[in-house]
Motif scaffolding. Structure first.
Motif, PDB file in Angstrom:
ATOM      1  N   MET A 114       0.822  -1.189   0.000  1.00 51.59           N
ATOM      2  CA  MET A 114       0.000   0.000   0.000  1.00 51.59           C
ATOM      3  C   MET A 114       0.871   1.260   0.000  1.00 51.59           C
ATOM      4  SD  MET A 114      -2.974   1.175   2.547  1.00 51.59           S
ATOM      5  CE  MET A 114      -1.795   1.925   3.617  1.00 51.59           C
TER       6      MET A 114
ATOM      7  N   PHE B  90       1.581   2.092  -3.407  1.00 50.71           N
ATOM      8  CA  PHE B  90       0.375   2.631  -4.036  1.00 50.71           C
ATOM      9  C   PHE B  90       0.207   4.102  -3.677  1.00 50.71           C
ATOM     10  CE2 PHE B  90      -4.242   3.382  -3.158  1.00 50.71           C
ATOM     11  CZ  PHE B  90      -4.621   3.564  -4.473  1.00 50.71           C
ATOM     12  N   VAL B  91       0.376   4.360  -2.391  1.00 52.71           N
ATOM     13  CA  VAL B  91       0.188   5.729  -1.924  1.00 52.71           C
ATOM     14  C   VAL B  91       1.214   6.660  -2.543  1.00 52.71           C
ATOM     15  CG1 VAL B  91       0.345   7.233   0.083  1.00 52.71           C
ATOM     16  CG2 VAL B  91      -0.877   5.061   0.237  1.00 52.71           C
TER      17      VAL B  91
ATOM     18  N   CYS C 207       0.776   7.919  -6.083  1.00 51.00           N
ATOM     19  CA  CYS C 207      -0.376   8.742  -6.429  1.00 51.00           C
ATOM     20  C   CYS C 207      -0.083  10.205  -6.150  1.00 51.00           C
ATOM     21  CB  CYS C 207      -1.601   8.307  -5.626  1.00 51.00           C
ATOM     22  SG  CYS C 207      -2.134   6.655  -6.051  1.00 51.00           S
ATOM     23  N   LYS C 208       0.229  10.944  -7.171  1.00 51.18           N
ATOM     24  CA  LYS C 208       0.434  12.383  -7.017  1.00 51.18           C
ATOM     25  C   LYS C 208      -0.923  13.042  -6.872  1.00 51.18           C
ATOM     26  CE  LYS C 208       4.839  13.654  -8.440  1.00 51.18           C
ATOM     27  NZ  LYS C 208       5.912  13.655  -8.058  1.00 51.18           N
ATOM     28  N   LYS C 209      -1.040  13.931  -5.891  1.00 54.78           N
ATOM     29  CA  LYS C 209      -2.360  14.519  -5.650  1.00 54.78           C
ATOM     30  C   LYS C 209      -2.466  15.955  -6.125  1.00 54.78           C
ATOM     31  CE  LYS C 209      -4.643  12.701  -2.011  1.00 54.78           C
ATOM     32  NZ  LYS C 209      -4.973  12.440  -0.594  1.00 54.78           N
ATOM     33  N   GLU C 210      -1.349  16.582  -6.387  1.00 55.05           N
ATOM     34  CA  GLU C 210      -1.372  17.979  -6.823  1.00 55.05           C
ATOM     35  C   GLU C 210      -2.250  18.160  -8.062  1.00 55.05           C
ATOM     36  OE1 GLU C 210       0.566  21.822  -6.006  1.00 55.05           O
ATOM     37  OE2 GLU C 210       0.469  19.918  -4.936  1.00 55.05           O
TER      38      GLU C 210
END
Lengths: 503, 315
Positions: free
Chosen positions: A1, A4-5, A8-11
């Protein structure tokens, strides 16, 4: 995980965050001959001749650019790139941001009345302004129109004085922006910024620090980018500010300041509707809120006079609230309320442009901006087209508000409380639909400016219009009459566009 | 078969039922299913709030009245082994406002799946100490509307979570369980292509802040009865505050602290069958409703190992 985290780019990247530098297909060198909106002519405000590019003072200004460039940081490069996408584009986005920030209705007082924002004390609650759709339509129009007139004047002086850009004078100056044959004095960027700063100080007086900071960044970006020397910027900014003053004088006298009305006027609308035998509009806000800017229909228009508005643009009356037609239309909205599909909700929410958004006029500015980017207009053509769009949108607001308060028709949920809405219920009468009027006007002028997308704009306007029926806040006649009225407003903008010398 | 102590606390609430729901099951208690046993059940939850926190300012709003959320959850827990359980949960959610014109929303929300692993389960004197590692996530099962708070049924975020949990069980009667969880939340897409947080964003994508939760529960636990008090805290790690008289938004900084109680009873005549009930109250929050929540559930254990059904809570 963990993998996975971390993968993952969140910008989030906004649609125009990385828009490339503006490289106009045509620099519109003769735009100084285009017809201004308020100015009597391009020379109404004088701009002194620039100092020679061989003078010691000019050399000092060239050296200032070299100093900036020799120590340029990554952040400064980003600033240069950001502003190179276009001065009119960026200031339009800044304006949309301020509208969204301020598009919040005031919370009530303890006694159930509502406080009014006060322009002289803009930071006290409720902050000034409440940038609702009519207010913001007016804001977009004034900023765009002032920028256009200022650029027409600037282009006159550009051609007259013909001072080359710094990178053409001194080959050791890097141009971090695309090179152009457009003379650089006065700076078109500073003209746009100067006009915007002055207008926005009037319209968003509590945000002056933010506005000023953007203007400083803008000017610095043009210096660092090698686009302008300081005297280009100073002359441009002064011209932009002077032109804006003329628009500020107009704004102070355009009757918008009295648009909130008085208790006596609010009651009169109700009395008049009852006298006509109709069910009057009632606020469904709790506590009952005075209607939004009920006298906005009296505000001075750009594209036609007030008589034309009443004789030619005011829609015919809606179906009587006692008629079978009205009952039928109310039933239709009840059925949308009960049976709305997911796709219809998407349409409602895409076009809602409600609380804390840049409003429907802002949405059409965003639509226009996205397309203008790909059209590669010059700054002055950007400004001209934005001015045509935004004068249309403001005049659409005036015409729509005139109809709303002339007819004072109730909302579907007032007539039948079983009608639940999938978007916020606006606090003003139903007929005609503001979204429809705005969209009809915007689609008409945009379809003229970009003929290849005429059908697309018209389809968007129809979708925006019907979204208000899906959302169960408007009847069919509100939407149809609104679209039609908007189309007529847009036609006046086309008339202007055909004769302003920019074709 | 004590598998399903409904974890009421974590239920909905709020502007955003979301990720709390995912813990609505045994993924946050210390009870494990035996190998090859499968516990399945349903739970009904009712939650309502009138007051809410606009940022940190507590207020009510006569234009929405009270917001009620009803949820029916179908859930299950399968014992791969007595150290390893798999859990799932699928809720159907319906919301309603008691005043104003806004339309309620309803639909199937998110599927959540969890793996629950107990590497340590050790007797120390009169007590037994267990350590759990729990991992899982949730994802929307339908294209419901996220951006219509406070009436949306969820946030549409796909989440992943990791939890460390400790259980102390004394004299086969008294217990205390504590856990800490990190929740990753994926960005979401909304129906409009611009929105304002503390800046204007020209995109239909919304950055969802991650979250952390802490949970402590303690009480009485035997084969037939469980009675517990629960404390839960949810903290959103980022996000922005609602401004004055604004609407809520999925990426708000939503925090909540809740206190609650749960009961579970196993029928002596039909020991495969258990009944659960609970209630909790949010006592502090930010950008969310101060909900009072109650729930009741029925669960049944199917034993696929053809041995007698036993759970090991009191071993």
């Amino acid at each position: 995980m963990i993998a996975f985290v971390s993968s993952c780019k969140k910008e989030i990247q906004g649609r125009t965050d990385k828009t490339g530098a503006l490289t106009p297909l045509n620099i519109d060198l003769n735009a100084g001959t285009w017809k201004p909106i308020l100015l009597t002519g391009p020379t109404e405000f004088s701009v002194a001749a620039p100092i020679a590019t061989t003078s010691p003072d000019y050399i000092i200004q060239i050296n200032e650019i070299k100093t900036w460039q020799s120590t340029i940081t990554e952040k400064e490069r980003e600033l240069v790139n950001y502003w190179s996408a276009g001065a009119v584009l960026r200031w339009n986005e800044i304006l949309r941001e301020l509208v969204a920030k301020h598009n919040l209705a005031p919370y009530q007082n303890a006694d159930g009345t509502y406080p009014l924002p006060n322009a002289n004390n803009p930071l006290a609650y409720p902050q000034f302004p409440f940038a609702n759709p009519p207010y913001s339509a007016r804001a977009y129009a004034y900023v765009s129109a002032a920028q256009y007139d200022a650029l027409v004047a600037a282009f006159h002086y550009k051609k007259l004085y013909n001072r080359p850009a710094p990178y053409k004078v001194d080959a050791s100056i890097q141009s971090l922006i695309p090179q152009s044959d457009l003379p650089s004095y006065p700076s078109e960027d500073a003209v746009v910024a100067g006009a915007a700063v002055e207008m926005m100080k009037l319209l968003f007086p509590g945000d002056q620090d933010f506005i000023q900071q953007k203007a400083e960044e803008h000017k610095r970006a043009r210096l660092i980018g090698g686009a302008n020397v300081r005297s280009d910027l100073e002359a441009g900014e002064a011209l932009g500010r002077q032109v804006a003053q003329k628009f500020i004088v107009r704004a102070r006298g355009d009757r918008a300041g009295a648009a909130a009305g008085t208790q006596a006027q609010w009651s009169q609308f109700e009395t008049d509707a009852v006298a006509k035998g109709e069910t009057p509009w009632i606020s469904l806000d709790v506590p009952k809120r005075p209607p939004m800017l009920p006298l906005f229909g009296k505000v001075k228009t750009w594209l036609f006079d007030s008589l034309t508005m009443v004789t030619t643009l005011r829609p015919l009356p809606p179906p009587s609230t006692k008629s079978d037609q009205f009952k039928k239309e109310t039933e239709e909205i009840l059925s949308y309320s009960k049976n709305i599909t997911r796709e219809q909700i998407r349409i409602v929410h895409f076009w809602a442009d409600g609380v804390a958004t840049y409003t429907p006029p802002g949405h059409w500015n965003a639509i226009a901006a996205d397309d203008f980017i790909s059209q590669r207009f010059s700054e002055v053509r950007w400004a001209r087209n934005m001015a045509l769009l935004n004068m249309s949108l403001m005049d659409a607001a005036v015409a729509c508000w005139d109809a709303k308060f002339f007819y004072f028709n109730p909302r579907p949920s007032q007539v039948n409380p079983a009608i639940k809405t999938t978007t916020g219920l606006p606090n003003f009468p139903s007929y005609t639909s503001g979204h429809s009027t705005f969209s009809g006007a915007a689609a008409t002028i945009l379809g003229y400016l970009i003929p290849g997308k005429k059908d697309v704009y018209e389809a968007m306007a129809r979708e925006a219009s019907i979204s208000r029926m899906y959302g169960a806040i408007h009847y069919r006649s509100d939407c149809e009459a609104g679209l039609l009225c908007g189309n007529k407003v847009g036609a006046y903008a086309i008339q202007r566009a055909q004769t302003d010398g920019a074709q | 078969m004590k598998q399903f102590i409904p974890n009421k606390i974590l239920m909905l609430l709020i502007f955003l039922s979301v990720s709390w729901r995912s813990s609505a099951q045994t993924d946050i208690d210390a009870i494990m299913m035996e190998k090859n046993a499968f516990c399945a059940g349903g739970m009904y939850t009712y939650s309502s709030w009138k007051n809410y926190w606009e940022g940190t300012l507590k207020r009510s709003n006569e234009n929405i009245g009270s917001i009620t959320t009803q949820m029916i959850g179908v859930m299950g827990n399968y014992g791969v082994g007595k150290k390893l359980n798999l859990l799932f949960n699928i809720p159907y959610v319906a919301t309603k406002a008691s005043a104003g014109t806004l339309h309620g929303m309803s639909g199937v929300q998110d599927l959540s799946l969890m793996i629950k692993y107990r590497p340590v389960n050790k007797k120390i004197g009169d007590a037994r100490v267990a350590v759990f590692g729990i991992a899982g996530g949730s994802t929307p099962l339908a294209n419901y509307v996220a951006d219509f708070l406070p009436l949306s049924i969820g946030s549409r975020s796909t989440t992943a979570m990791a939890r460390l949990m400790l259980d102390y069980y004394y004299n086969s009667k008294w217990f205390a369980t504590a856990s800490a969880t990190y929740v990753y939340r994926s960005n979401i897409k909304i129906d409009r292509n611009s929105y304002y947080t503390d800046e204007l964003i020209l995109s239909n994508e919304v950055q969802m802040p991650n979250a952390a939760t802490f949970n402590v529960r303690a009480g009485y636990r035997t084969q037939w009865w469980i009675a517990e008090a629960v404390f839960n805290n949810w903290t959103t790690l980022g996000g922005f505050d609602m401004t004055r008289n604004n609407m809520p938004f999925p990426s708000n900084r939503m925090n909540a602290t809740a206190l609650g109680i749960n009961l579970k009873y196993v029928l002596k005549k039909v020991p495969q069958l258990s009944l659960t009930g609970g209630a909790n109250q949010i006592i502090a929050g930010r950008n969310m409703g101060q909900s009072l929540t109650a729930n009741g559930g029925v669960f049944y254990v199917f034993d696929f190992s053809r041995k007698s059904t036993k759970s090991d809570h009191n071993k």
